[in-house]
Design an enzyme around this catalytic site. Structure first.
Site, short mmCIF file in Angstrom:
data_model
loop_
_atom_site.label_atom_id
_atom_site.label_comp_id
_atom_site.label_asym_id
_atom_site.label_seq_id
_atom_site.Cartn_x
_atom_site.Cartn_y
_atom_site.Cartn_z
N HIS A 282 -7.64 -1.04 12.60
CA HIS A 282 -7.71 0.41 12.49
C HIS A 282 -8.74 0.94 13.49
CE1 HIS A 282 -6.13 0.61 8.07
NE2 HIS A 282 -5.20 1.02 8.90
N CYS B 163 -14.02 3.26 5.81
CA CYS B 163 -12.76 3.01 5.10
C CYS B 163 -12.76 3.65 3.72
CB CYS B 163 -12.49 1.51 4.97
SG CYS B 163 -12.01 0.71 6.50
N ARG C 210 0.81 -1.22 0.00
CA ARG C 210 0.00 0.00 0.00
C ARG C 210 0.85 1.28 0.00
NH1 ARG C 210 -5.30 0.17 3.56
NH2 ARG C 210 -5.68 1.71 1.92
#
Length: 280
Positions: A179, A273, A105
């Protein structure tokens, strides 16, 4: 044809919506070809077409709510770029860029910083690993900041120095909720919902102190990333399968809009997200 919303439940009280501006990324290249979180299983097939159709439902929901929606161009080979929340953090016209934990990422960080700079934000290049609004959430005058899996404590110090706000560090301990935005939902400036088991003891005590009237979600609702939701103080866009969370929100006077992002859940993401809030 405009996608239909899964469910819309009217608000039983007169809450006032705060105008929202968000950044999204169409999942034209979404797939699961590696595993960097417990939700991802590259041996199982995914459908980019389904992911796009579901994302369009979310996009349509935001437009119907009157949000100002901006789009960043997806990049071939960046499977997870659809999860725009991880691309940075913005507040008061300033942006703090993302520096990703996993190499798969890593290119997303510069791509999002370039977009934010072109959009007029004062962009700060990160010195420490962080995954943007995935782990940084604004609650009233404070920034709730997660760490433990994807974001380092050192990045919290960067936040303090850049934004001059109180930063509350919260340690995540359940790898399925890697997260902060999978374990806490911001309902408005004063109220949150969260999953207690996602945090260590000290963090739970701090959350209980700050939010004694918080919505505590069930394991069942958390397991469909029900907390990975986004709203404007009046309406909350949530996972359509988070039925208990929906009932709790409606009981407190929030309108709920349920969307099905089950294909994007295969990559470990949901409503929030896919949503990076732009605050000027």
């Amino acid at each position: 044809m405009e996608p239909e919303l899964a469910t819309i439940a009217p608000a039983p009280s007169d809450r006032v919506a705060v105008p929202k501006t968000v950044l999204m990324c169409r999942p034209d290249f979404f797939t699961v070809s590696y595993r960097i979180n417990p939700w991802m299983h590259p041996e199982h097939p995914t459908s980019t077409q389904t992911a796009v159709a579901q994302w369009e439902t979310l996009h349509a929901a935001y437009l119907r709510l009157g949000y100002d929606v901006h789009l960043v161009d997806p990049i071939d080979g960046l499977n997870d770029m659809v999860y725009a929340a991880n691309g940075g953090f913005t507040l008061d016209g300033t942006a703090y860029g993302a520096r990703f934990t996993y190499e798969q990422r890593a290119p997303e960080g510069p791509a999002y910083m370039a977009w934010l700079e072109q959009a007029g934000f004062e962009v700060h290049v990160p010195q420490h690993v962080n995954e943007g609004e995935g782990d940084f959430l604004v609650s009233g005058d404070v920034i709730l900041a997660g760490h433990g899996f994807r974001t380092t404590l050192e990045s919290h110090d960067e936040l303090r120095s850049i934004f001059g706000r109180e930063v509350v560090s919260l340690r995540l301990v359940d790898p399925s909720f890697y997260h902060l935005d999978t374990a806490i939902a911001i309902l408005d400036d004063e109220n949150v919902a969260y999953l207690p088991k996602a945090f260590d003891d000290a963090s739970r005590i701090e959350l209980e102190r700050r939010y004694p009237d918080a919505v505590l979600v069930s394991d069942e609702d958390a397991a469909v990333l029900g907390l990975n939701s986004f709203g404007d103080g009046r309406s909350m866009v949530i996972a359509s399968r988070a039925l208990g969370f929906e009932r709790d929100l409606r009981a407190r006077g929030y309108e709920t809009i349920g969307v099905d992002l089950s294909e994007l859940l295969l990559g470990g993401g949901g409503v929030k997200c896919c949503t990076l809030e732009l605050r000027r």
